[in-house]
Write an enzyme that holds these catalytic residues in place. Structure first.
Site, PDB file in Angstrom:
ATOM      1  N   ALA A  34       0.736  -1.147  -0.074  1.00 48.74           N
ATOM      2  CA  ALA A  34      -0.174   0.040  -0.031  1.00 48.74           C
ATOM      3  C   ALA A  34       0.775   1.324  -0.074  1.00 48.74           C
ATOM      4  CB  ALA A  34      -0.878  -0.004   1.143  1.00 48.74           C
ATOM      5  N   GLN A 160       4.118 -13.364  -2.380  1.00 47.75           N
ATOM      6  CA  GLN A 160       4.874 -12.156  -1.895  1.00 47.75           C
ATOM      7  C   GLN A 160       5.705 -12.570  -0.600  1.00 47.75           C
ATOM      8  OE1 GLN A 160       1.762 -12.275  -2.815  1.00 47.75           O
ATOM      9  NE2 GLN A 160       1.106 -10.135  -3.738  1.00 47.75           N
ATOM     10  N   ASP A 201      -3.942  -2.690   3.782  1.00 44.06           N
ATOM     11  CA  ASP A 201      -4.373  -1.713   2.453  1.00 44.06           C
ATOM     12  C   ASP A 201      -5.256  -0.670   2.763  1.00 44.06           C
ATOM     13  OD1 ASP A 201      -2.866  -4.417   1.443  1.00 44.06           O
ATOM     14  OD2 ASP A 201      -3.091  -2.704   0.008  1.00 44.06           O
ATOM     15  N   ASN A 211      -6.720  -6.335   4.015  1.00 47.84           N
ATOM     16  CA  ASN A 211      -5.116  -6.860   3.802  1.00 47.84           C
ATOM     17  C   ASN A 211      -5.054  -8.159   2.683  1.00 47.84           C
ATOM     18  OD1 ASN A 211      -2.235  -6.178   4.299  1.00 47.84           O
ATOM     19  ND2 ASN A 211      -2.340  -8.337   5.546  1.00 47.84           N
ATOM     20  N   LYS A 212      -4.075  -8.290   2.267  1.00 49.66           N
ATOM     21  CA  LYS A 212      -3.787  -9.568   1.345  1.00 49.66           C
ATOM     22  C   LYS A 212      -4.661 -10.956   1.634  1.00 49.66           C
ATOM     23  CE  LYS A 212      -1.833  -9.823  -1.454  1.00 49.66           C
ATOM     24  NZ  LYS A 212      -2.837  -9.434  -2.689  1.00 49.66           N
TER      25      LYS A 212
HETATM   26  O1  MRU Z   1      -0.972  -7.269  -3.238  1.00 49.78           O
HETATM   27  P1  MRU Z   1      -0.108  -6.635  -2.637  1.00 49.78           P
HETATM   28  O2  MRU Z   1       1.336  -7.246  -2.695  1.00 49.78           O
HETATM   29  O3  MRU Z   1       0.154  -5.202  -3.093  1.00 49.78           O
HETATM   30  O4  MRU Z   1      -0.844  -6.644  -1.199  1.00 49.78           O
HETATM   31  C1  MRU Z   1       0.164  -5.981  -0.282  1.00 49.78           C
HETATM   32  C2  MRU Z   1      -0.414  -6.193   1.026  1.00 49.78           C
HETATM   33  O5  MRU Z   1      -1.538  -6.696   1.279  1.00 49.78           O
HETATM   34  C3  MRU Z   1       0.316  -5.604   2.213  1.00 49.78           C
HETATM   35  O6  MRU Z   1       0.136  -6.271   3.381  1.00 49.78           O
HETATM   36  C4  MRU Z   1      -0.232  -4.358   2.575  1.00 49.78           C
HETATM   37  O7  MRU Z   1      -0.256  -3.494   1.428  1.00 49.78           O
HETATM   38  C5  MRU Z   1       0.442  -3.653   3.547  1.00 49.78           C
HETATM   39  S1  MRU Z   1       2.359  -3.258   2.996  1.00 49.78           S
HETATM   40  C6  MRU Z   1       2.938  -2.372   4.214  1.00 49.78           C
END
Ligand code: MRU
Length: 303
Positions: A34, A160, A201, A211-212
């Site tokens: 994010a 990730q 996010d 979040n993810k």
């Molecule tokens: O799809 P992504 O890799 O952008 O998802 C990211 C996440 O879900 C992270 O946990 C979130 O953005 C926090 S990053 C500090």
């Protein structure tokens, strides 16, 4: 920017020469996480200004790149309102890293010496423009001698955790092991996890947290096993306009990212209800329920 799609096999830089190319880099996850998405969009807008692009079109293209992380829209608003968009983009970048360092100190203090933490997705320097949120907290806890081990959810389908978090933890010399997402429950039941730390996010005004995908399942598991579940995120991720998680748009990505062999569904995020969150940690400190009261106070501290 470092092309995160190629990590950990190759460290290759991607050069973006227009706002549309930055938007494409965000959409395809060359840059993701994010805060990093917000920073990239801010630089993308500054690039559009420097090139004399149609600024409304550039902002619209950048804003449409990904829907869930509120940092994207927030950072765009900030640069659009600035007299010097390039200077403001650099400042936003510097401030996000500063916020990470502050929240990491607050969050690390929540961990007891010898902690074995579990984390999901990637919330490190890659995801934030530097240092990290949940991973920043683990980094600070490790420096303070409080952290024994990190369980890294591989984070299906784009890995990730296995690709990016493991790469960052290795570089930092923090003991860790990658697990399949489905192993978290069994490890908790076996008493091998002390707490869960994740990023966010978008955090709604009532503390519901997007979040993810997979984060919600972890929160349910943590509650079942009596483990603390901490969300570590900057105030730029708090969306006061969104009253609860129900109103958060969840990105649906291409089914082929899951499998090309069968019909598939690919929601990229999920929402964890505030009642499952032990604390939300921002650069302003540690916030507890009721979040509809503690989060507005947070925003007053930082504005
Ligand atoms: O799809 P992504 O890799 O952008 O998802 C990211 C996440 O879900 C992270 O946990 C979130 O953005 C926090 S990053 C500090």
């Amino acid at each position: 920017m470092l092309d995160q799609r190629r990590l950990p096999d190759e460290e290759v830089e991607l050069e973006c020469r227009s706002a549309a190319e930055v938007a494409e880099a965000i959409r395809t996850l060359a840059v993701r996480g994010a805060p990093a998405i917000g920073i990239a969009a801010a630089y993308g807008y500054a690039l559009a200004v420097a090139r004399g692009e149609d600024l409304e079109a550039a902002a619209a293209t950048l804003a449409a790149a990904r829907p869930t992380a509120v940092n994207l829209a927030w950072a765009l608003r900030e640069v659009q309102a600035a007299d010097d968009p390039a200077g403001r983009a650099r400042e936003l970048h510097r401030q996000e890293v500063e916020r990470c360092r502050k929240m990491s100190v607050h969050a690390a203090a929540l961990l007891d010496p010898g902690t074995r933490a579990l984390t999901h997705c990637n919330t490190g320097g890659l995801a934030t423009g530097g240092y990290g949120t949940a991973l920043g907290a683990l980094r600070a806890a490790h420096e303070q001698g409080r952290l024994d081990h990190v369980w890294v959810d591989e984070t299906r389908p784009l890995l990730q955790g296995a690709r990016l978090t493991a790469w960052e933890l290795h570089a930092l010399g923090i003991p860790h092991a990658v697990i399949v997402d489905a192993a978290a429950g069994a490890l908790m039941a076996a008493g091998e996890v002390d707490c869960v730390l994740v990023g966010a996010d978008r955090i709604a005004a009532n503390g519901d947290t997007a979040n993810k995908v997979g984060t919600y399942s972890l929160a349910v598991l943590a509650a079942h096993h009596g483990l603390p579940f901490y969300v570590v995120a900057p105030t730029s991720t708090i969306d006061r306009e969104t009253l609860s998680g129900e109103a958060i748009v969840i990105e649906e990505r291409a089914p082929e990212e899951v499998t090309a062999r069968s019909p598939a569904r690919n929601p990229a995020f999920d929402v964890t209800p505030a009642e499952l969150v032990t604390a939300i940690v921002t650069e302003a400190g540690v916030h507890r329920a009721p979040y509809s009261e503690s989060l507005p106070r947070t925003m007053e501290v930082v504005r």
